[in-house]
Design an enzyme around this catalytic site. Structure first.
Site, PDB file in Angstrom:
ATOM      1  N   GLU A 281       1.409  -0.852   0.137  1.00  0.00           N
ATOM      2  CA  GLU A 281       0.078  -0.368   0.110  1.00  0.00           C
ATOM      3  C   GLU A 281       1.136   1.277   0.385  1.00  0.00           C
ATOM      4  OE1 GLU A 281      -3.601  -0.521   2.061  1.00  0.00           O
ATOM      5  OE2 GLU A 281      -3.878   1.179   2.570  1.00  0.00           O
ATOM      6  N   GLU A 284       1.925   1.775  -3.397  1.00  0.00           N
ATOM      7  CA  GLU A 284       0.835   2.343  -4.097  1.00  0.00           C
ATOM      8  C   GLU A 284       0.003   3.537  -3.949  1.00  0.00           C
ATOM      9  OE1 GLU A 284      -3.014   0.482  -2.924  1.00  0.00           O
ATOM     10  OE2 GLU A 284      -3.705   0.853  -4.229  1.00  0.00           O
ATOM     11  N   CYS A 301      -8.773  -2.363   4.782  1.00  0.00           N
ATOM     12  CA  CYS A 301      -8.254  -3.802   5.462  1.00  0.00           C
ATOM     13  C   CYS A 301      -9.806  -3.938   6.370  1.00  0.00           C
ATOM     14  CB  CYS A 301      -7.167  -3.135   6.148  1.00  0.00           C
ATOM     15  SG  CYS A 301      -6.977  -1.823   6.634  1.00  0.00           S
ATOM     16  N   SER A 321      -7.695   1.314  -2.197  1.00  0.00           N
ATOM     17  CA  SER A 321      -7.059   0.402  -2.107  1.00  0.00           C
ATOM     18  C   SER A 321      -7.200  -0.250  -2.214  1.00  0.00           C
ATOM     19  CB  SER A 321      -5.846   0.094  -0.671  1.00  0.00           C
ATOM     20  OG  SER A 321      -4.847  -0.600  -1.310  1.00  0.00           O
ATOM     21  N   LYS A 360     -15.010 -10.180   8.994  1.00  0.00           N
ATOM     22  CA  LYS A 360     -14.127 -10.928   8.465  1.00  0.00           C
ATOM     23  C   LYS A 360     -14.378 -12.554   7.888  1.00  0.00           C
ATOM     24  CE  LYS A 360      -9.901  -8.757   8.474  1.00  0.00           C
ATOM     25  NZ  LYS A 360      -9.150  -7.800   7.572  1.00  0.00           N
ATOM     26  N   GLU A 363     -15.529 -11.686   4.512  1.00  0.00           N
ATOM     27  CA  GLU A 363     -14.892 -11.275   3.740  1.00  0.00           C
ATOM     28  C   GLU A 363     -13.939 -12.367   3.217  1.00  0.00           C
ATOM     29  OE1 GLU A 363     -10.496  -9.711   4.992  1.00  0.00           O
ATOM     30  OE2 GLU A 363     -11.061  -8.283   3.518  1.00  0.00           O
ATOM     31  N   GLU A 368     -14.547 -13.705  -4.553  1.00  0.00           N
ATOM     32  CA  GLU A 368     -13.311 -13.235  -5.864  1.00  0.00           C
ATOM     33  C   GLU A 368     -12.305 -13.559  -4.842  1.00  0.00           C
ATOM     34  OE1 GLU A 368     -15.542 -11.244  -4.455  1.00  0.00           O
ATOM     35  OE2 GLU A 368     -14.302  -9.331  -2.808  1.00  0.00           O
ATOM     36  N   CYS A 510      -9.907  -2.011  15.567  1.00  0.00           N
ATOM     37  CA  CYS A 510      -9.749  -3.279  15.459  1.00  0.00           C
ATOM     38  C   CYS A 510      -9.997  -3.983  16.943  1.00  0.00           C
ATOM     39  CB  CYS A 510      -9.273  -4.292  14.902  1.00  0.00           C
ATOM     40  SG  CYS A 510      -8.338  -3.497  13.101  1.00  0.00           S
TER      41      CYS A 510
END
Lengths: 593, 152, 526
Positions: A281, A284, A301, A321, A360, A363, A368, A510
């Protein structure tokens, strides 16, 4: 600063700011007035009535949670009348509750159970008013059990006022009131983004995570399976609480030891891939910054944030991102890089992650997320779930000797560990972005401006003469405000003046995730975050770009940040979702090859 | 589909109740559909879940299709005293449905409701916007038959 | 100007429309046309005359004859006899002579003075009975503070339920500096047995409107809302007409009477929730939310509609205002009792001979109301109980019939005067059945915000059903009282709090009715 009020509670004198409620005033002198629907973080719904107190001069008891103090007020928090009223109220609530304590997820963590126990309520004296309703376990993240719901309304407050997701609402009236999604379609067919804050604040087990412990046990006890574990930064500063340790205790070593005793074949750490995420990142960001790419760059994230973005702000999807979250990067690597290194077939690897997070679970199952050729992360357990597994295994967590993680994907720097606190990702990224741009390390790597519990933190950071404008938002209500501002800037001027944004879906980051111990208050979350920063301070390595295991990974396998392999395995793309059922409508960004 | 109705009101949350009334009244099956809720949410810029919460709170609204004629029979004390239970029995007999249900031909929905404010004419029922008071078995049968005849 | 020798006023309100008053109105007009009498006899619609069990009624002025139970077949004979031959058609004259206050007694009324005397849909009729004189006087001759003082001095207390002093309530808002104050008239009448506000709005909407206007001026508001339940279609129609007429005559809008004062009045419609009769729940409903009551303080007077200072008053309360302004505080104070001045509208229903409405001085005993205005028990009936105040009321047994109907006297029994509903029951009624119906009502109307009320009502309902099935014993009655007491002390709003009085008064005074169910079952089992 308003004026101060003097009042008396149970004979003790208290001095508090005006507009303070009785319950908060009592708390200041250590008097905990019994309550059920009230939570210190939330606007009171004034529902249950358990917190009633007697006020001199008033013939009717008043709710302590929503009555403000006045000068000279004289309050009694206990009396024969109050005891009888509270007991009757708990009985009335239990009459419409599926009393299932021995096997209930919230056993010993349930606020209703506590009150019933302290007050000596006998359930056989209570007539049942319950009508059994089906449990909604349609979602992969959150399970809603209407038979345990006491309609306290905390989840509705959280989902609407704090998270501004607007998935849950009160439905019907009177005794028939229930908490549900629009048109009672079930959590999976709603715009719920799986953050799980509703579950954290729920006083009973009406809202909990989808349990996966049985499946993980099956894998662990199957000799043919090679079970790999990763654990998020926030877990190491929270797990101890589930075993009676002080809030904010750092238990990294014990955590690894417990995992080993449970039988995991490889003990790794999400912090490792957190450092990796910073490499990808950071690169990026620097690329976009230098080459006029889409700015601001927004972190990706937090899966709750990602689904929120796809539902409400998919027009800004290009800003997000392309990096996967550390959990997913880990998952993709475990069944490719790790399998290759250890000469294990990917099919025999079960990849488990321990997260403070319920989103999560969603996720990991996004269609994908299979760049390894398999589902990259097989099971996600919350802090609460792994604690139960450790207890079931009879492991005495508190007295475990510290152990280390396995090297290959278990080494991390301070930058990786602070991911768990709001502002941590931003700070970690800036530490490396500075290096990528100037070739030198920040003289003082601690960026205090992005730390702390304020909803939106902004700063302008000097990176080798270049001014980088950053913002950090936690809780989706604040994220929404920030996104609206950015959208407005782009609409009015064609661009935004921000360069880099960190968004965490959960209040506190988190450490306050949906999978953390029930009832986690903002104060507790802040304490956990502070421990992460303390851990960072005590570590020798504090910059992601100095992580030797990450360097080895690039050397052996990935090449360099942004390489083709890195792109394939570690990057992803996003979708537009509808605002009624949160279902994918079409792609918003594309993964170029 | 409901743009005309929405646009009669300024797009503020205060107007939600009235927009919902108008939408429901305009629908031959006397309810507010999911599509309608989405449109209203869009127009007023408020979340869908808020509208759903409001719809299920107030007894005059329905989120499920109802009959062309919605019968609301008062069961509050003054009407109860004057025999609303017998009227309910008669209606259930005539329509062959229970309270809360709609006849299979989609003509009648039977609902129980609270005091309609016409207690001097107890027992009372409303059918859509019309009151029918001083009910007895014969009167009820006549009213239902008349409505059924207009449909043929 | 046309002079009529007779005026026929036929009551046209929701109750009488049920019985065919609209058709009879048309038939009267037609018949008069046929007989070529339209220049001499005028037919108008009016509000309720006050009788509920006498079919369609009409009053003929200046003869002061009241005809009842009119049918279409009677019309030709009525016109022929009374207006051509000049002979009263005795067979149709009101038989219930106990109500000789209809229509002569209207003069003693305040709130329903014009109901049965004027056409509510014609502002000119209202102007003809000193209509809007108080408004003119208030706006041109008095300052807002002075109006508040007058109302304070009159001792007027709220007629919605709680009986809070009206002037005092106004003063909390009038003293606040704010450009955005509101007045909300609570016409969300939902208390079972209560329809006094409907009668007021159908019978004299202009008086309510005038009261609203004076209230707004007094507290400094420039917008007023009349929040009316969705089912009251005729009221809504008549109020809409009245508001439009008021605007047309320059009594509302901008710069009224050139004083620079602006006022707009809007109708707001409810959607079916008794709890929205509670002022903060009403405000929530007006804001497009679920009708859950709000925490008080802050009271609506400080932070109400959209958090602006808002005065919420009941229809009946506000309809008293024009008379108070015209005739003065002292005049009002001399009616009724010292703590409860003025009059009160009561609706007498049930097993009485003459179900109807009456407006009497505060302090009149319940016995007088039932006998003098209700005509006593209907033939063959013996009095058992009166449910006073609606579902959130009290069961009054024979021994208590001499209770004075005013705030102070009823407060001794912890009862509230509020709705004015009086439901009279004779010996054939089982009070346990009535209580079940009442609990069903509250169970249906509980908003669900607080558990004492939502779970408590459900528990009470379960108990009463168990008693009726004979599946409980006497201790269940004690349980019910304990639950109702808990609800009384811990419910968030008055809805949950009001169960105690009605449950206790039923069980304490009519325990036998409950025991009958238990005994019957025991007998069956044995």
């Amino acid at each position: 600063m308003g004026r101060m009020i003097n009042l008396t509670i149970d004979g003790k004198k208290v001095n508090v700011a005006e507009n303070t409620t009785i319950i908060k005033a009592a708390d200041e002198i250590g008097i905990k007035i019994p309550s059920l629907c009230y939570h210190e973080d939330l606007i009171p719904t004034s529902g249950c009535g358990v917190c009633v107190v007697e006020i001199e001069g008033s013939d009717m008891p008043k709710r302590a949670c929503s009555t403000t103090v006045y000068e000279g007020m004289n309050v009694k928090t206990n009396s024969i009348q109050l005891r009888n009223l509270r007991k009757m109220l708990i009985e009335l609530i239990l009459a419409d509750h599926h009393v299932d304590c021995p096997t209930c997820i919230a056993n010993n963590k349930c606020e209703l159970q506590d009150l019933a126990y302290y007050m000596g309520v006998k359930t056989e004296d209570i007539a049942s008013l319950m009508k059994k309703e089906p449990v909604d376990d349609s979602s992969v993240s959150i399970v809603r059990d209407p038979n345990k719901c006491i309609a306290c309304g905390r989840c509705v407050t959280v989902c609407n006022e704090i998270q501004t997701v607007y998935a849950l609402t009160h439905v019907n009236r009177g005794f028939d009131v229930e908490i549900n999604t629009p048109f009672s379609k079930g959590m999976a067919d709603s715009i719920c983004i799986n953050c799980g804050q509703c579950a954290v604040y729920c006083p009973t087990a009406a809202l909990t995570e989808k349990i996966e412990t049985d499946q993980v046990w099956t894998e662990l006890l199957n000799p043919a399976k090679h079970v790999v574990i990763q654990a998020a930064p926030a877990v190491r500063v929270t797990l101890g609480e589930e075993f009676g340790m002080e809030e904010g205790s750092l238990t990294v070593g014990k955590m690894y030891a417990a995992f080993r005793r449970l039988g995991f074949d490889a003990i790794f750490d999400t912090n490792f891939t957190a450092d990796l995420t910073i490499m990808e990142e950071g690169t990026e960001f620097v690329t976009r910054f230098k080459e006029g790419g889409t700015l601001p760059l927004i972190t990706s994230c937090s899966p709750g944030w990602v689904k929120f973005m796809e539902t409400y702000y998919s027009d800004l999807a290009d800003n997000v991102s392309t990096c996967k979250s550390p959990q997913q990067m880990f998952g993709a690597l475990v069944k490719t890089f790790y399998a290759k290194e250890k000469n294990i077939t990917p099919e025999s690897i079960t990849s488990v992650s321990i997260m403070p997070c319920t989103a999560k679970k969603f996720e990991a199952r996004r269609s994908e997320m299979n760049d390894s050729g398999y589902q990259d992360v097989d099971y996600v357990l919350t802090t609460r779930e792994i604690a139960r597994m450790i207890k079931e295994a009879g492991i005495d967590f508190k007295h475990l000797e510290d152990e280390k993680a396995d090297d290959l994907m278990g080494i991390y720097t301070g930058a990786g560990t602070i991911f768990g606190a709001t502002g941590g990702v931003m700070e970690a990224a800036l530490r490396s972005a500075y290096y990528l741009i100037t070739g030198k390390n920040l003289p003082d790597c601690e960026i205090k401006a992005v730390r702390g519990m304020e909803g939106i933190k902004e700063a302008v950071v000097d990176v080798g003469g270049i001014k980088v404008k950053i913002a950090v938002a936690h809780s989706l209500g604040h994220a929404r405000k920030l996104m609206d501002k950015i959208r407005k800037q782009i609409e009015e001027t064609g661009k935004s003046d921000y360069h880099f944004i960190e968004v965490m879906a959960c209040p506190g980051g988190c450490v306050g995730g949906g999978g953390q111990p029930f009832g986690s208050s903002l104060a507790t979350r802040a304490r956990r975050g502070e421990t992460l920063y303390k851990e960072d301070k005590g570590l020798k390595l504090r910059f992601s770009h100095e992580n030797p295991a990450v360097a080895a990974l690039y050397e052996k396998f990935l090449g360099s940040p942004g390489s083709e392999i890195a792109h394939n395995l570690l990057h992803t793309h996003y979708f537009h979702r509808d605002k009624l059922e949160g279902k994918v409508v079409k792609e918003a960004t594309y993964k170029n090859h | 589909m409901y743009k005309d109705i929405c646009q009669k009101y300024t797009p503020t949350k205060d107007n939600l109740i009235y927009i919902l009334h108008d939408i429901q009244d305009s629908h031959p099956q006397n309810y507010v559909s999911e599509e309608a809720v989405e449109e209203v949410a869009d127009y007023l810029k408020i979340p869908v879940n808020h509208i759903y919460g409001v719809l299920t709170f107030y007894t005059m609204y329905s989120t499920k299709p109802r009959g062309k004629y919605v019968i609301r029979l008062c069961e509050s004390p003054p009407c109860y005293l004057r025999g609303s239970t017998n009227i309910l029995k008669k209606l259930k007999e005539l329509l062959k449905i229970k309270a809360g249900e709609t006849t299979t031909n989609g003509l009648f929905t039977l609902e129980l409701c609270a005091c309609l404010g016409l207690c001097g004419n107890a027992p009372v029922m409303m059918i859509n916007n019309d009151f029918y008071g001083d009910l007895n078995d014969d009167k009820v049968e006549n009213i239902i038959n008349k409505l059924q005849e207009t449909e043929v | 100007m046309k002079y009529f020798r007779n005026l026929i006023l036929i009551e046209t309100n929701e109750s009488s429309i049920q019985k065919g008053s609209k058709e009879i109105f048309q038939a009267l007009k037609k018949e008069l046309m046929n007989k070529d009498l339209t220049d001499e006899i005028n037919v108008l619609e009016t509000g309720s005359l006050g009788l509920f069990g006498e079919g369609v009624c009409a009053v003929v002025y200046p003869d002061n004859i009241v005809y009842c139970n009119l049918t279409l077949d009677d019309i030709p004979e009525l016109i022929e006899e009374h207006f051509v031959k000049g002979r009263v058609l005795t067979r149709l004259v009101m038989k219930k002579t106990v109500r000789n206050d209809i229509p002569l007694g209207y003069e003693k009324r305040i709130v329903l003075k014009n109901s049965g005397v004027i056409n509510p849909e014609n502002i000119n009729d209202y102007l003809g009975v000193q209509g809007y004189e108080a408004w003119e006087h208030a706006l041109l001759k008095k300052k807002p503070e002075e109006i508040v003082e007058i109302v304070k001095a009159s001792g007027l207390r709220g007629r919605g339920g709680a009986g809070f002093p009206c002037g005092l309530k106004w003063s909390f808002t009038s003293s606040i500096e704010s450009e955005n104050k509101h007045v909300v008239i609570n016409a969300d009448e939902g208390e079972p047995g209560t329809f006094k506000d409907r009668l007021i709005m159908e019978g004299d909407p202009h008086k309510l409107l005038e009261g609203t206007m004076i209230t707004s001026y007094a507290v400094g508001a420039h917008t007023a809302y009349i929040y009316i339940r969705g089912e009251y279609k005729l009221c809504i129609e008549r109020l809409q007409k009245a508001i439009k007429q008021a605007y047309d005559y320059g009594l509302l809008g901008k710069n009224i009477f050139d004083t620079g004062y602006n006022l707009d009045v809007y109708l707001r419609i409810g959607a079916g929730a008794y709890v929205c009769g509670e002022e903060t729940a009403l405000i929530e409903s007006m804001e497009g939310n679920r009708g859950n009551p709000r925490n008080k303080p802050p009271y609506p007077g400080q932070a109400g509609f959209q958090q602006y200072p808002t005065v919420v008053n009941n229809v009946e309360t506000v309809t008293n205002i024009p008379s108070i302004i015209l005739k003065g505080a002292d005049w009002y104070k001399n009616i009724g009792t010292p703590e409860s001045p003025g009059t009160k509208v009561f609706t007498i229903l049930g097993d009485v001979d003459v179900p109807g409405l009456c407006e009497v001085e505060m302090g009149t005993t319940l016995r007088t109301i039932i006998n003098r205005y209700g005509g006593g028990m209907k033939q063959g009936s013996r009095f058992k109980a009166a449910l006073v105040g609606g579902a959130a009321g009290i069961f009054i047994p024979d021994e208590m019939l001499d209770v004075k109907m005013d705030f102070y006297s009823l407060a001794e029994y912890k009862a509230i005067l509020g709705s004015g509903a009086i439901l009279v029951m004779d010996n054939s009624v089982n009070i346990a059945d009535m209580l079940e119906s009442i609990i069903r009502f509250f169970r249906h109307e509980s908003c669900g915000k607080c558990m004492p009320c939502s779970n408590g009502n459900e528990m009470l309902y379960r108990s009463i059903k168990a008693i009726k099935r004979g599946e409980a014993d006497e201790s269940e009655l004690d349980k019910m009282v304990i639950i109702a007491e808990t609800m009384h002390k811990t419910s968030f709003c008055a809805l949950g709090q009001s169960l105690l009085l009605v449950v206790k008064s039923a069980i304490e005074n009519f325990k036998d009715d409950f025991l009958t169910y238990l005994r019957n079952r025991k007998a069956v089992n044995n």
